[in-house]
Design an enzyme around this catalytic site. Structure first.
Site, PDB file in Angstrom:
ATOM      1  N   LYS A  42    -144.499  45.218 113.361  1.00 17.57           N
ATOM      2  CA  LYS A  42    -145.339  45.984 114.297  1.00 17.57           C
ATOM      3  C   LYS A  42    -145.095  47.497 114.189  1.00 17.57           C
ATOM      4  CE  LYS A  42    -145.696  42.112 117.529  1.00 17.57           C
ATOM      5  NZ  LYS A  42    -146.515  41.757 118.684  1.00 17.57           N
ATOM      6  N   ASP A  63    -153.383  43.062 118.857  1.00 17.96           N
ATOM      7  CA  ASP A  63    -151.972  43.354 119.150  1.00 17.96           C
ATOM      8  C   ASP A  63    -151.887  44.790 119.664  1.00 17.96           C
ATOM      9  OD1 ASP A  63    -149.202  44.081 118.949  1.00 17.96           O
ATOM     10  OD2 ASP A  63    -148.938  42.218 117.830  1.00 17.96           O
ATOM     11  N   ILE A  64    -151.599  44.924 120.949  1.00 14.59           N
ATOM     12  CA  ILE A  64    -151.681  46.245 121.597  1.00 14.59           C
ATOM     13  C   ILE A  64    -150.607  47.187 121.055  1.00 14.59           C
ATOM     14  CG2 ILE A  64    -151.533  47.453 123.816  1.00 14.59           C
ATOM     15  CD1 ILE A  64    -152.510  44.709 125.072  1.00 14.59           C
ATOM     16  N   ASN A 121    -149.277  33.534 131.772  1.00 15.59           N
ATOM     17  CA  ASN A 121    -147.871  33.182 131.554  1.00 15.59           C
ATOM     18  C   ASN A 121    -147.047  33.594 132.781  1.00 15.59           C
ATOM     19  OD1 ASN A 121    -146.895  35.995 131.169  1.00 15.59           O
ATOM     20  ND2 ASN A 121    -148.340  35.887 129.463  1.00 15.59           N
ATOM     21  N   ASP A 176    -151.469  35.888 123.432  1.00 11.02           N
ATOM     22  CA  ASP A 176    -151.783  36.060 122.015  1.00 11.02           C
ATOM     23  C   ASP A 176    -153.205  35.601 121.694  1.00 11.02           C
ATOM     24  OD1 ASP A 176    -149.395  37.194 121.068  1.00 11.02           O
ATOM     25  OD2 ASP A 176    -148.397  35.251 121.226  1.00 11.02           O
TER      26      ASP A 176
END
Ligand code: PMT
Length: 404
Positions: A343, A308-309, A210, A279
């Site tokens: 999260k 998901d870190i 990205n 993702d």
């Protein structure tokens, strides 16, 4: 808190209509606790009198290099040593040129040559003069020498033109001056920051990634370091120099980033996830380059979800104060708030990446910082400025938590 308590600031005033604003600047610096001395060029005295600045600063105003009386009170070398910061506001095009070329033909240029402290210029001039290639080249030289540049702002000018070249307002300049001094609000804290993009290999030569440049994360690393923290930066592939006194760990993929984050998050007080983590990643990534001929005009990639870190770190015990970023293109604040609970974050920074001027790869940003029962909008500013404000908010929230 007086942000400039015990700080000594030399305000240099050069010739320009904005010189009247330097009177207000001296007041604002003193409001923040600074001890201020003004130095005026001959041209500045055509616009505002030394008496005004003397009354406001509470100190004698310095105007000439070769003044035996002034030398007896405080010589120019002594004055240069006295200052913790020299802030030249307004800085005219002529002064910027003389500073860039190392002139020492008046008190202010001589002070700058002799100074060991930081120097900042707040340019103020007509928009065409501002844009001229000579002025821009001079400013580039100042930047290379580490001289800070505050502004200018855009707007209508005294001459009737509209454009870039107005001096920033006194309160903005005072805030920017305060930002140059370390605040120590994170002294003794360990901070881990993820930054930049990840790359997910399709084969040995192709990847999914990205537009993240890493600028936001690197600016946060510097801001946390300047606030006294011990900082580890886990960076995806970016073209940025490692900030001094920051430990950097380079990673490529989301899985690498997760491993590094888990390794580093032990005994971490604050975890900040600015990275734009992919993702999804290709399910298979062959060792050899995929040949075009192997696919009959169409190629299908099967993607699997990455870990998901930030959510993983937020589940650790003990949990560090965990800050996420949310890159959204619509309903930015709403989606960001949902991510706080999904999260398990202590704070999230909502970034509107639909705008071309902020977010990915820009030098500036404008964000809304959200926590479970509050929020604060941070208006358009450099990523460094935004980073310092985020660090200040984190420190405030941490102190709040410690106090119950
Ligand atoms: O690097 P710059 O060019 O300066 O640009 C800055 C930025 C726009 C990349 C940055 O400010 C930003 O918004 N980063 C978050 C980008 C993002 O991935 O947002 P998200 O909404 O998809 O993710 C939410 C949070 O979860 C983020 O903190 C992200 O780091 C984290 N995440 C996401 C996915 C994943 N697998 N692991 C994660 O930790």
């Amino acid at each position: 808190m007086l942000r400039l308590a015990n700080r000594r600031i030399i305000v240099g005033v050069t010739g320009g209509i904005a010189a009247y604003k330097s009177a207000e600047l001296i007041r604002r610096l003193k409001d923040q606790g600074a001890d201020v001395r003004a130095v005026m060029t001959a041209a500045a005295q055509e616009f505002i009198t030394p008496l005004t600045l003397q009354a406001l600063s509470g100190n004698p105003v310095h105007t000439t290099l070769l003044d035996t009386e002034a030398e007896a009170a405080m010589g120019h070398i002594e004055l240069a040593r006295w200052g913790d910061l020299i802030l030249i506001a307004p800085a005219s095009a002529d002064f910027i040129a003389r500073l860039a070329h190392g002139h020492g033909n008046d008190l202010l240029t001589t002070l700058c040559l002799a100074a060991r402290c930081p120097i900042a210029v707040a340019p103020a001039m007509n928009q065409a003069m501002w844009a001229s290639s000579a002025n821009q080249a001079n400013l580039a030289q100042l930047k290379d020498r580490g001289i800070h540049q505050f502004g200018p702002a855009e707007g209508s000018q005294a001459c009737g033109d509209v454009g870039l070249g107005r001096m920033l307002e006194a309160t903005q300049l005072a805030d920017m001056a305060a930002d140059l001094f370390p605040s120590n609000i994170l002294t003794g804290r360990r901070v881990v920051i993820t930054a930049g993009p990840t790359r997910e290999a399709i084969d040995p030569v192709r990847f999914i990634s990205n537009h993240s440049s890493g600028k936001m994360g690197f600016a946060l690393a510097e801001a946390a370091r300047d606030a006294g923290a011990q900082v580890t930066l886990i960076s995806g592939p970016v073209h940025l120099a490692t900030p001094e006194r920051v430990r950097r760990i380079d990673v490529i993929s989301a899985q690498d980033m997760l491993q590094a984050a888990l390794d580093q998050s032990i005994q971490t007080d604050i975890f900040i996830a600015t990275a734009a983590v992919a993702d999804f990643r290709p399910q298979n990534s062959p060792d050899q380059k995929i040949k075009k001929q192997d696919n009959s005009g169409v190629m299908t990639l099967t993607l699997v979800e990455n870990p998901d870190i930030v959510a993983t770190i937020a589940r650790q015990q003990p949990k560090p104060f965990t800050v996420g970023f949310a890159a959204e293109t619509r309903d930015v604040v709403n989606y960001a708030r949902q991510k706080i609970s999904r999260k398990n974050l202590d704070m999230i920074v909502a970034n509107d990446v639909s705008r071309g001027d902020i977010g990915f790869n820009s030098d500036e940003n404008a964000v809304t910082v959200l926590w479970p029962n509050g929020e604060q909008v941070l208006d358009l500013a450099s990523k460094h400025q935004i980073a310092r404000s985020i660090v200040a908010l984190i420190a405030q929230r941490l102190t709040g938590q410690a106090g119950g």
